[in-house]
Design an enzyme around this catalytic site. Structure first.
Site, PDB file in Angstrom:
ATOM      1  N   ARG A 185      -3.861   3.458  -0.408  1.00 18.94           N
ATOM      2  CA  ARG A 185      -5.282   3.734  -0.670  1.00 18.94           C
ATOM      3  C   ARG A 185      -6.085   3.984   0.614  1.00 18.94           C
ATOM      4  O   ARG A 185      -6.931   4.852   0.689  1.00 18.94           O
ATOM      5  CB  ARG A 185      -5.867   2.517  -1.412  1.00 18.94           C
ATOM      6  CG  ARG A 185      -7.378   2.436  -1.486  1.00 18.94           C
ATOM      7  CD  ARG A 185      -7.781   1.165  -2.222  1.00 18.94           C
ATOM      8  NE  ARG A 185      -9.193   0.842  -2.115  1.00 18.94           N
ATOM      9  CZ  ARG A 185     -10.106   1.174  -3.032  1.00 18.94           C
ATOM     10  NH1 ARG A 185      -9.766   1.860  -4.098  1.00 18.94           N
ATOM     11  NH2 ARG A 185     -11.377   0.834  -2.887  1.00 18.94           N
ATOM     12  N   HIS A 190     -13.387  10.353  -6.966  1.00 20.12           N
ATOM     13  CA  HIS A 190     -12.407   9.272  -6.984  1.00 20.12           C
ATOM     14  C   HIS A 190     -11.699   9.248  -8.342  1.00 20.12           C
ATOM     15  O   HIS A 190     -11.995  10.048  -9.218  1.00 20.12           O
ATOM     16  CB  HIS A 190     -13.119   7.928  -6.757  1.00 20.12           C
ATOM     17  CG  HIS A 190     -13.686   7.762  -5.386  1.00 20.12           C
ATOM     18  ND1 HIS A 190     -13.064   7.023  -4.417  1.00 20.12           N
ATOM     19  CD2 HIS A 190     -14.805   8.260  -4.815  1.00 20.12           C
ATOM     20  CE1 HIS A 190     -13.778   7.057  -3.311  1.00 20.12           C
ATOM     21  NE2 HIS A 190     -14.846   7.815  -3.520  1.00 20.12           N
ATOM     22  N   GLU A 224      -5.456   8.691  -5.061  1.00 19.66           N
ATOM     23  CA  GLU A 224      -6.203   9.313  -6.156  1.00 19.66           C
ATOM     24  C   GLU A 224      -6.045  10.829  -6.076  1.00 19.66           C
ATOM     25  O   GLU A 224      -6.965  11.560  -5.744  1.00 19.66           O
ATOM     26  CB  GLU A 224      -7.670   8.861  -6.077  1.00 19.66           C
ATOM     27  CG  GLU A 224      -7.787   7.334  -6.156  1.00 19.66           C
ATOM     28  CD  GLU A 224      -9.134   6.771  -5.696  1.00 19.66           C
ATOM     29  OE1 GLU A 224     -10.061   7.547  -5.402  1.00 19.66           O
ATOM     30  OE2 GLU A 224      -9.248   5.533  -5.622  1.00 19.66           O
ATOM     31  N   GLU A 228     -15.648   8.876 -10.918  1.00 22.62           N
ATOM     32  CA  GLU A 228     -14.326   8.288 -11.142  1.00 22.62           C
ATOM     33  C   GLU A 228     -13.708   9.149 -12.225  1.00 22.62           C
ATOM     34  O   GLU A 228     -14.074   9.044 -13.398  1.00 22.62           O
ATOM     35  CB  GLU A 228     -14.427   6.828 -11.611  1.00 22.62           C
ATOM     36  CG  GLU A 228     -14.985   5.862 -10.574  1.00 22.62           C
ATOM     37  CD  GLU A 228     -13.953   5.467  -9.520  1.00 22.62           C
ATOM     38  OE1 GLU A 228     -12.755   5.780  -9.681  1.00 22.62           O
ATOM     39  OE2 GLU A 228     -14.352   4.841  -8.520  1.00 22.62           O
ATOM     40  N   HIS A 240      -9.746   8.055  -1.020  1.00 21.07           N
ATOM     41  CA  HIS A 240      -8.664   7.099  -1.292  1.00 21.07           C
ATOM     42  C   HIS A 240      -7.390   7.883  -1.548  1.00 21.07           C
ATOM     43  O   HIS A 240      -7.342   8.731  -2.442  1.00 21.07           O
ATOM     44  CB  HIS A 240      -9.018   6.221  -2.489  1.00 21.07           C
ATOM     45  CG  HIS A 240     -10.133   5.271  -2.199  1.00 21.07           C
ATOM     46  ND1 HIS A 240     -11.140   4.988  -3.081  1.00 21.07           N
ATOM     47  CD2 HIS A 240     -10.385   4.532  -1.076  1.00 21.07           C
ATOM     48  CE1 HIS A 240     -11.973   4.107  -2.520  1.00 21.07           C
ATOM     49  NE2 HIS A 240     -11.540   3.823  -1.307  1.00 21.07           N
TER      50      HIS A 240
HETATM   51 ZN   LIG Z   1     -11.414   5.811  -4.907  1.00 16.96          ZN
END
Ligand SMILES: [Zn+2]
Ligand SMILES: *[C@@H]1O[C@H](CO)[C@@H](O)[C@H](O)[C@H]1NC(C)=O
Ligand SMILES: *[C@@H]1O[C@H](CO)[C@@H](O)[C@H](O)[C@H]1NC(C)=O
Ligand SMILES: *[C@@H]1O[C@H](CO)[C@@H](O)[C@H](O)[C@H]1NC(C)=O
Ligand SMILES: *[C@@H]1O[C@H](CO)[C@@H](O)[C@H](O)[C@H]1NC(C)=O
Length: 434
Positions: free
Chosen positions: A251, A321, A196, A395, A193
């Site tokens: 994104r 991410h 990020e 994340e 993405h």
């Molecule tokens: Zn992501």
């Protein structure tokens, strides 16, 4: 005078300098986030959640967390990026309806322009003194990859696995000591993405640390002697580049949809695993658009082909991410327990303990479906279903204070703690799961 961010090397530096000389007259990204806000909203029941969904749809907001309106349930806290009038409309509505909320970022443009990454830089360092505490645009990351390939023959090689939609090379670094014996492998990708940015920063940090600590850290020596580690620092190269010169909050990929105005596909909904099912959108304008068909994105297809060929060797898959501070494992597309749950769970458990041991940062961990939300077509589920026994999605920091605008000063602590988790998972992956 308006400054647009040029894609070329020297242009941004020059423009940034002139921005510094003419304060208040020159803005990054064409001043497009001027007055934008990020608002955190806490619905307390189903009714409020449904009203919010409608509101978000009408106002066409950019959801920072969760990534799609579909994921909003009665307890879902949302971080909503709104511009101009929408901010006012939303705030007025929230106040009237007595829905609990707080403003996380009062002016996105100001927060962006306050970031070190957009200030005029000290003189560019040579590649031998590459600064891992900075975010780097794509061309610098590529130069860095060539440099690592050239200067660390013994532990690094660089190759391409295909081309992006816009024709950029998809580079992968292979770390590890070459031997004649059979070696297992680990795969890591960052920057699936575009916005990020901490992801690509971490992948570069990992490569640097792995090489620099090979001779001093017995655990790293063991890892690189026994395994190959494939690192793809920027998966979504087109999107990442776009997030540098056109839209900081982009994104998706940058593929063009023939029948719609909207660009791009969510590269983490495009994999051939329950594709276009729960938690993915069929609307090309949505941020979680799953694409016209599975593996429609050349970036996804290239990585899937590579991993499929290597699936007998690859013991662990890790995708990086942001943001939420979570360590997730399969499934994303359904509730329910994976085979070998206990091995995957205990590695995750130890990994988050390792993260906590560095600076006291807490991560949640668990199956993506129940810890975050249901999503289909994710790379992690694909990896697991294709026989890679340890599959994870990180994340990274933070939990919303800066969100995607994590300051450069936090790159180092984020990478140091994440490094411990990755090493820990890698050591687990070397063992047999019983
Ligand atoms: Zn992501
Ligand atoms: C936003 O508000 C201004 C003045 O309050 C108004 O002139 C403008 O038409 C509004 N724009 C939209 C898209 O509603
Ligand atoms: C990496 O270095 C090797 C050996 O010097 C070279 O053959 C190869 O082309 C390089 N990889 C890339 C992508 O330039
Ligand atoms: C579970 O672990 C066993 C033993 O290591 C392995 O043979 C098997 O492939 C694993 N299954 C999955 C789905 O990862
Ligand atoms: C992994 O984490 C656990 C728990 O923090 C720790 O006991 C173990 O030593 C770590 N292993 C490695 C290789 O880092």
């Amino acid at each position: 005078m308006f400054c647009t961010w040029g894609a070329q090397h020297l242009v941004p530096l020059f423009l940034l300098l002139s921005c510094a000389l003419l304060p208040g007259q020159c803005h990054l990204y064409n001043n497009q986030y001027s007055g934008d806000k990020v608002i955190r909203v806490f619905p307390k029941n189903e009714k409020e959640a449904n009203e919010l969904k409608n509101m978000y749809q009408q106002l066409q907001v950019d959801l920072w967390q969760p990534s799609s309106i579909r994921h909003i349930g009665k307890d879902t806290v949302t971080d909503v990026h709104t511009s101009g009038n929408s901010s006012q409309v939303l705030l007025t509505y929230l106040t009237k309806a007595k829905i609990q909320h707080k403003i996380l970022v009062n002016n996105v443009q100001l927060m962006l322009e306050a970031q070190q990454v957009f200030r005029p830089r000290r003189k560019r360092r040579s590649l031998s003194r590459y600064d891992y505490n900075e975010y780097h645009p794509l061309h610098e990351i590529e130069s860095w990859m060539f440099y690592m390939n050239k200067t660390h023959h013994d532990l690094v090689s660089l190759f391409t696995i295909g081309k992006s939609y816009e024709g950029r090379s998809l580079y992968v670094l292979k770390l590890g000591k070459d031997t004649n014996s059979y070696k297992k492998a680990v795969w890591m990708d960052c920057g699936m993405h575009a916005r990020e940015w901490i992801g690509p920063a971490f992948c570069q940090w990992f490569v640097k640390e792995a090489i620099n600590s090979y001779n001093t850290d017995p655990a790293m020596k063991k890892i690189l002697n026994l395994l190959y580690i494939y690192v793809m620092p920027v998966f979504n190269v087109d999107g990442y580049d776009f997030s540098w010169h056109s839209d900081r909050f982009w994104r998706k990929t940058r593929s063009k949809n023939t029948r719609h105005q909207c660009y791009g596909v969510d590269a983490n909904r495009n994999w051939k695993v329950h594709w276009s099912d729960e938690g993915a959108s069929l609307n090309p304008c949505d941020n979680t658009y799953c694409g016209p068909f599975a593996e429609s994105e050349p970036e996804v297809k290239a990585v899937a082909q590579f991993l499929y060929k290597q699936r007998k060797h690859v013991r662990a898959y890790m995708s990086f991410h942001a943001y939420a501070q979570m360590l997730l494992y399969p499934y994303s597309y359904q509730y329910g327990t994976i085979p070998n749950f206990s091995c995957v769970e205990s590695a995750a458990h130890n990994a988050v303990l390792a993260i906590h041991s560095a600076y006291g940062i807490t991560y949640k961990h668990g199956p993506a479906s129940s810890t975050l939300y249901l999503t289909s077509g994710s790379s992690m589920d694909w990896a697991y279903n294709n026989g890679i026994p340890y599959a994870y999605a990180f994340e990274l920091r933070d939990t919303g204070y800066y969100g995607f605008l994590l300051p450069e000063g936090l790159i180092k602590p984020t990478c140091v703690e994440t490094m411990l988790a990755v090493k820990n998972i890698t050591m687990h992956a070397l063992k047999k799961c019983r």
